[in-house]
Design a protein around this motif. Structure first.
Motif, PDB file in Angstrom:
ATOM      1  N   UNK A 190     -63.835  47.473 -69.567  1.00 32.20           N
ATOM      2  CA  UNK A 190     -65.023  48.330 -69.450  1.00 32.20           C
ATOM      3  C   UNK A 190     -65.159  48.845 -68.006  1.00 32.20           C
ATOM      4  N   UNK A 191     -64.924  47.951 -67.058  1.00 32.96           N
ATOM      5  CA  UNK A 191     -65.002  48.335 -65.642  1.00 32.96           C
ATOM      6  C   UNK A 191     -63.970  49.422 -65.332  1.00 32.96           C
ATOM      7  N   UNK A 192     -62.757  49.219 -65.799  1.00 27.66           N
ATOM      8  CA  UNK A 192     -61.702  50.203 -65.547  1.00 27.66           C
ATOM      9  C   UNK A 192     -62.078  51.552 -66.148  1.00 27.66           C
ATOM     10  N   UNK A 193     -62.606  51.515 -67.372  1.00 32.97           N
ATOM     11  CA  UNK A 193     -62.990  52.763 -68.045  1.00 32.97           C
ATOM     12  C   UNK A 193     -64.110  53.487 -67.296  1.00 32.97           C
ATOM     13  N   UNK A 194     -64.863  52.741 -66.481  1.00 34.47           N
ATOM     14  CA  UNK A 194     -65.954  53.357 -65.741  1.00 34.47           C
ATOM     15  C   UNK A 194     -65.643  53.508 -64.256  1.00 34.47           C
ATOM     16  N   UNK A 195     -64.354  53.518 -63.938  1.00 37.59           N
ATOM     17  CA  UNK A 195     -63.944  53.883 -62.586  1.00 37.59           C
ATOM     18  C   UNK A 195     -64.005  52.779 -61.557  1.00 37.59           C
ATOM     19  N   UNK A 196     -64.233  51.544 -62.000  1.00 38.45           N
ATOM     20  CA  UNK A 196     -64.250  50.433 -61.043  1.00 38.45           C
ATOM     21  C   UNK A 196     -62.835  50.063 -60.622  1.00 38.45           C
ATOM     22  N   UNK A 197     -62.711  49.590 -59.405  1.00 34.27           N
ATOM     23  CA  UNK A 197     -61.484  48.929 -58.951  1.00 34.27           C
ATOM     24  C   UNK A 197     -61.755  47.438 -59.047  1.00 34.27           C
ATOM     25  N   UNK A 198     -60.900  46.733 -59.791  1.00 34.39           N
ATOM     26  CA  UNK A 198     -61.188  45.318 -60.050  1.00 34.39           C
ATOM     27  C   UNK A 198     -60.178  44.390 -59.396  1.00 34.39           C
ATOM     28  N   UNK A 199     -60.704  43.257 -58.953  1.00 37.03           N
ATOM     29  CA  UNK A 199     -59.883  42.166 -58.430  1.00 37.03           C
ATOM     30  C   UNK A 199     -60.191  40.932 -59.263  1.00 37.03           C
ATOM     31  N   UNK A 200     -59.141  40.215 -59.654  1.00 34.49           N
ATOM     32  CA  UNK A 200     -59.316  38.937 -60.349  1.00 34.49           C
ATOM     33  C   UNK A 200     -58.838  37.826 -59.428  1.00 34.49           C
ATOM     34  N   UNK A 201     -59.698  36.851 -59.199  1.00 33.88           N
ATOM     35  CA  UNK A 201     -59.330  35.654 -58.448  1.00 33.88           C
ATOM     36  C   UNK A 201     -59.181  34.521 -59.450  1.00 33.88           C
ATOM     37  N   UNK A 202     -58.025  33.874 -59.429  1.00 29.55           N
ATOM     38  CA  UNK A 202     -57.761  32.794 -60.381  1.00 29.55           C
ATOM     39  C   UNK A 202     -57.330  31.562 -59.585  1.00 29.55           C
ATOM     40  N   UNK A 203     -58.017  30.449 -59.818  1.00 31.60           N
ATOM     41  CA  UNK A 203     -57.817  29.273 -58.966  1.00 31.60           C
ATOM     42  C   UNK A 203     -56.492  28.568 -59.219  1.00 31.60           C
ATOM     43  N   UNK A 204     -56.007  28.581 -60.469  1.00 28.78           N
ATOM     44  CA  UNK A 204     -54.839  27.767 -60.832  1.00 28.78           C
ATOM     45  C   UNK A 204     -53.831  28.609 -61.608  1.00 28.78           C
ATOM     46  N   UNK A 205     -52.694  27.996 -61.913  1.00 25.69           N
ATOM     47  CA  UNK A 205     -51.737  28.648 -62.801  1.00 25.69           C
ATOM     48  C   UNK A 205     -51.747  27.992 -64.185  1.00 25.69           C
ATOM     49  N   UNK A 206     -52.831  27.311 -64.492  1.00 20.71           N
ATOM     50  CA  UNK A 206     -53.003  26.786 -65.852  1.00 20.71           C
ATOM     51  C   UNK A 206     -51.945  25.763 -66.244  1.00 20.71           C
TER      52      UNK A 206
END
Ligand SMILES: [Zn+2]
Length: 264
Positions: A30-46
């Protein structure tokens, strides 16, 4: 929509590869569709995820495979940047191993999140409500909320991505999991993103998504509506909102009312 350097920014803070897709997938789309630039922070590699039957993966292969899946799902969802914090998955219980997220010093984790908030300067921050009881989800939620007090750039709005208690009760028959429905402040119809969401979910081929164990109606309940709880600034009350995109802008690029209207 054009991605410009002044586009609004979203920061999503999670614990494991798949949280961004099984959880926040349609928030990101939804963010991408509305022109946002997104960053995902992920603590682990699962590291402690259960390899899916037939995946051919061993515990040794799993972290690298899950990192690849995270990056591929993020690419599909239009995420611009993925940051891994390098902790190990703690699992749901037991003594935390050295290097695991549950063994992390909370102040250190808070500092790491704060540094990323300063760097990314997000308009919107989304993290997990941790209402499924996973300690890694709670660690990232707590670090994110604490970090907001340390930063010079305070995001316009911070949300918890919620699992609704009504849905969790229907799924697990346990009535203490999930965020109580009345605490959810935003219900966003994301049915139009279902196909993309499913592709992002299936990108995590090493994992069996919980949705596979649900009937179609319950699946749709979880996946066709995003449920958020506004925590900062505190929700002022009133009717549940149908868009999480801030109506007024921030120091660098306001999201105009016209764009907000276009969402409805
Ligand atoms: Zn997780």
């Amino acid at each position: 929509m054009d991605i410009t350097p002044t586009a609004p920014r979203l920061l999503v803070v999670v614990a494991h590869p798949d949280d961004e897709a099984f959880g926040c997938g349609s928030v990101l789309a939804h963010a991408t569709a509305h022109g946002f630039r997104s960053t995902v922070v992920c603590a682990t590699r699962g590291e402690l995820g259960e390899p899916a039957p037939g995946s051919g993966l061993t515990r040794t292969d799993l972290p690298a495979a899950r990192e690849r899946e995270l990056r591929a799902a993020c690419a599909l969802l239009g995420v611009e940047r993925v940051e891994l914090l390098g902790y190990r998955d703690s699992g749901v219980d037991g003594d935390p191993e050295p290097g695991s997220l549950a063994a992390a010093e909370p102040d250190r984790l808070r500092e790491q999140v704060a540094r990323l908030v300063e760097e990314v300067r997000p308009d919107v921050v989304v993290t997990l409500d941790a209402s499924d009881g996973h300690r890694d989800h709670a660690a990232m939620r707590d670090a994110t909320l604490a970090a907001l007090d340390d930063v010079s750039h305070r995001p316009a709005v911070t949300y918890l991505f919620c699992l609704a208690r009504s849905l969790m009760t229907a799924f697990t028959a346990v009535d203490t999991l999930g965020t109580p429905d009345e605490e959810i402040t935003h219900l966003v119809d994301v049915a139009d993103l279902l196909d993309l969401r499913w592709r992002a979910i299936r990108t995590h081929a090493s994992q069996v998504p919980p949705f596979d164990a649900m009937d179609p109606a319950l699946q749709r309940g979880f996946l066709a509506v995003d449920r958020l709880r506004q925590v900062d600034p505190p929700w002022p009350g009133g009717p549940v909102a149908d868009s999480w995109i801030p109506a007024v802008g921030t120091d660098h690029d306001p999201v105009h009312h016209t764009e907000r209207k276009a969402l409805r």
